[in-house]
Design a protein around this motif. Structure first.
Motif, PDB file in Angstrom:
ATOM      1  N   THR A  28       0.857  -1.191   0.000  1.00 47.64           N
ATOM      2  CA  THR A  28       0.000   0.000   0.000  1.00 47.64           C
ATOM      3  C   THR A  28       0.889   1.235   0.000  1.00 47.64           C
ATOM      4  O   THR A  28       1.315   1.726   1.051  1.00 47.64           O
ATOM      5  N   PHE A  29       1.158   1.710  -1.186  1.00 49.66           N
ATOM      6  CA  PHE A  29       2.122   2.794  -1.404  1.00 49.66           C
ATOM      7  C   PHE A  29       1.840   4.011  -0.532  1.00 49.66           C
ATOM      8  O   PHE A  29       2.746   4.608   0.046  1.00 49.66           O
ATOM      9  N   SER A  30       0.572   4.361  -0.407  1.00 49.39           N
ATOM     10  CA  SER A  30       0.196   5.614   0.241  1.00 49.39           C
ATOM     11  C   SER A  30       0.453   5.630   1.739  1.00 49.39           C
ATOM     12  O   SER A  30       0.317   6.680   2.377  1.00 49.39           O
ATOM     13  N   THR A  31       0.846   4.495   2.320  1.00 47.10           N
ATOM     14  CA  THR A  31       1.051   4.452   3.770  1.00 47.10           C
ATOM     15  C   THR A  31       2.515   4.392   4.180  1.00 47.10           C
ATOM     16  O   THR A  31       2.813   4.270   5.367  1.00 47.10           O
ATOM     17  N   TYR A  32       3.429   4.512   3.196  1.00 47.01           N
ATOM     18  CA  TYR A  32       4.841   4.389   3.521  1.00 47.01           C
ATOM     19  C   TYR A  32       5.664   5.561   2.997  1.00 47.01           C
ATOM     20  O   TYR A  32       5.449   6.035   1.874  1.00 47.01           O
ATOM     21  N   ALA A  33       6.625   5.983   3.828  1.00 42.01           N
ATOM     22  CA  ALA A  33       7.627   6.925   3.344  1.00 42.01           C
ATOM     23  C   ALA A  33       8.483   6.244   2.281  1.00 42.01           C
ATOM     24  O   ALA A  33       8.645   5.018   2.284  1.00 42.01           O
ATOM     25  N   MET A  34       9.005   7.045   1.386  1.00 43.62           N
ATOM     26  CA  MET A  34       9.824   6.524   0.289  1.00 43.62           C
ATOM     27  C   MET A  34      11.124   7.315   0.205  1.00 43.62           C
ATOM     28  O   MET A  34      11.165   8.503   0.561  1.00 43.62           O
ATOM     29  N   ARG A  35      12.159   6.664  -0.301  1.00 40.43           N
ATOM     30  CA  ARG A  35      13.480   7.287  -0.370  1.00 40.43           C
ATOM     31  C   ARG A  35      14.152   7.074  -1.702  1.00 40.43           C
ATOM     32  O   ARG A  35      13.923   6.047  -2.355  1.00 40.43           O
ATOM     33  N   SER A  52       7.498  11.786   2.996  1.00 40.56           N
ATOM     34  CA  SER A  52       6.556  11.110   3.880  1.00 40.56           C
ATOM     35  C   SER A  52       5.445  10.457   3.076  1.00 40.56           C
ATOM     36  O   SER A  52       5.277  10.709   1.877  1.00 40.56           O
ATOM     37  N   SER A  53       4.662   9.633   3.758  1.00 34.26           N
ATOM     38  CA  SER A  53       3.608   8.885   3.072  1.00 34.26           C
ATOM     39  C   SER A  53       2.603   9.805   2.384  1.00 34.26           C
ATOM     40  O   SER A  53       2.143   9.514   1.281  1.00 34.26           O
ATOM     41  N   ALA A  54       2.273  10.914   3.019  1.00 36.30           N
ATOM     42  CA  ALA A  54       1.308  11.852   2.437  1.00 36.30           C
ATOM     43  C   ALA A  54       1.960  12.862   1.495  1.00 36.30           C
ATOM     44  O   ALA A  54       1.267  13.619   0.812  1.00 36.30           O
ATOM     45  N   GLY A  55       3.282  12.892   1.502  1.00 38.76           N
ATOM     46  CA  GLY A  55       3.996  13.809   0.623  1.00 38.76           C
ATOM     47  C   GLY A  55       4.212  15.196   1.180  1.00 38.76           C
ATOM     48  O   GLY A  55       4.729  16.078   0.484  1.00 38.76           O
ATOM     49  N   ASN A  56       3.834  15.429   2.431  1.00 37.18           N
ATOM     50  CA  ASN A  56       3.904  16.776   2.988  1.00 37.18           C
ATOM     51  C   ASN A  56       5.205  17.066   3.719  1.00 37.18           C
ATOM     52  O   ASN A  56       5.468  18.212   4.092  1.00 37.18           O
ATOM     53  N   VAL A  57       6.032  16.052   3.924  1.00 40.85           N
ATOM     54  CA  VAL A  57       7.330  16.254   4.575  1.00 40.85           C
ATOM     55  C   VAL A  57       8.414  15.688   3.657  1.00 40.85           C
ATOM     56  O   VAL A  57       8.331  14.536   3.225  1.00 40.85           O
ATOM     57  N   ARG A  58       9.423  16.517   3.371  1.00 38.66           N
ATOM     58  CA  ARG A  58      10.500  16.115   2.465  1.00 38.66           C
ATOM     59  C   ARG A  58      11.825  16.569   3.049  1.00 38.66           C
ATOM     60  O   ARG A  58      11.918  17.663   3.616  1.00 38.66           O
ATOM     61  N   ASP A  73       2.868  10.624  -6.304  1.00 41.77           N
ATOM     62  CA  ASP A  73       1.465  10.604  -6.691  1.00 41.77           C
ATOM     63  C   ASP A  73       0.898   9.290  -6.171  1.00 41.77           C
ATOM     64  O   ASP A  73       1.101   8.231  -6.778  1.00 41.77           O
ATOM     65  N   ASN A  74       0.211   9.361  -5.047  1.00 39.18           N
ATOM     66  CA  ASN A  74      -0.275   8.133  -4.423  1.00 39.18           C
ATOM     67  C   ASN A  74      -1.358   7.442  -5.261  1.00 39.18           C
ATOM     68  O   ASN A  74      -1.535   6.224  -5.156  1.00 39.18           O
ATOM     69  N   ALA A  75      -2.050   8.192  -6.083  1.00 34.46           N
ATOM     70  CA  ALA A  75      -3.060   7.589  -6.959  1.00 34.46           C
ATOM     71  C   ALA A  75      -2.420   6.751  -8.059  1.00 34.46           C
ATOM     72  O   ALA A  75      -3.052   5.851  -8.611  1.00 34.46           O
ATOM     73  N   LYS A  76      -1.153   7.055  -8.372  1.00 38.33           N
ATOM     74  CA  LYS A  76      -0.446   6.340  -9.443  1.00 38.33           C
ATOM     75  C   LYS A  76       0.631   5.406  -8.910  1.00 38.33           C
ATOM     76  O   LYS A  76       1.396   4.830  -9.695  1.00 38.33           O
TER      77      LYS A  76
END
Length: 116
Positions: A28-35, A52-58, A73-76
């Motif tokens: 579930t991509f939208s629930t995990y931070a990515m690097r 961050s998972s929501a994209g608001n912290v970088r 883009d969590n939808a994609k």
């Protein structure tokens, strides 16, 4: 199964731009931070940026701050790395990574070469 696939690398002149993509599946991509990480020839792999998972912290490594922008883009199910003002020292294989339950999953990498 978890899969991460990077794309968008290539050869670019100093001062140029590239946008990398990392398409994921199997979690579930939208629930995990990515690097993003990178590894230059003869050097250790180094961290580049995190989102961050929501994209608001970088956050960014000092070497790329002000030049690179991480987004998602969590939808994609896709993460991006916009790289501007590229320098020869940015030449490396770029990888995306996610950590799921203390296990790191990596993509296969995409080569970025900055040269005139």
């Amino acid at each position: 199964q978890v899969q991460l696939v990077e794309s968008g690398g290539g050869l670019v002149q100093p001062g140029g731009s590239l946008r990398l993509s990392c398409i994921v599946s199997g979690f579930t991509f939208s629930t995990y931070a990515m690097r993003w990480y990178r590894q230059a020839p003869g050097k250790e792999r180094e961290w580049v940026a995190v989102i961050s998972s929501a994209g608001n912290v970088r956050n960014y490594a000092e070497a790329v701050k002000g030049r690179f922008t991480i987004s998602r883009d969590n939808a994609k199910n896709t993460m991006y790395l916009q790289m501007n003002s590229l320098k020869p020292e940015d030449t490396a294989v770029y990888y995306c990574k996610v950590q799921l339950r203390s296990i790191d999953y990596w993509g296969q990498g995409t080569q970025v070469t900055v040269s005139s």
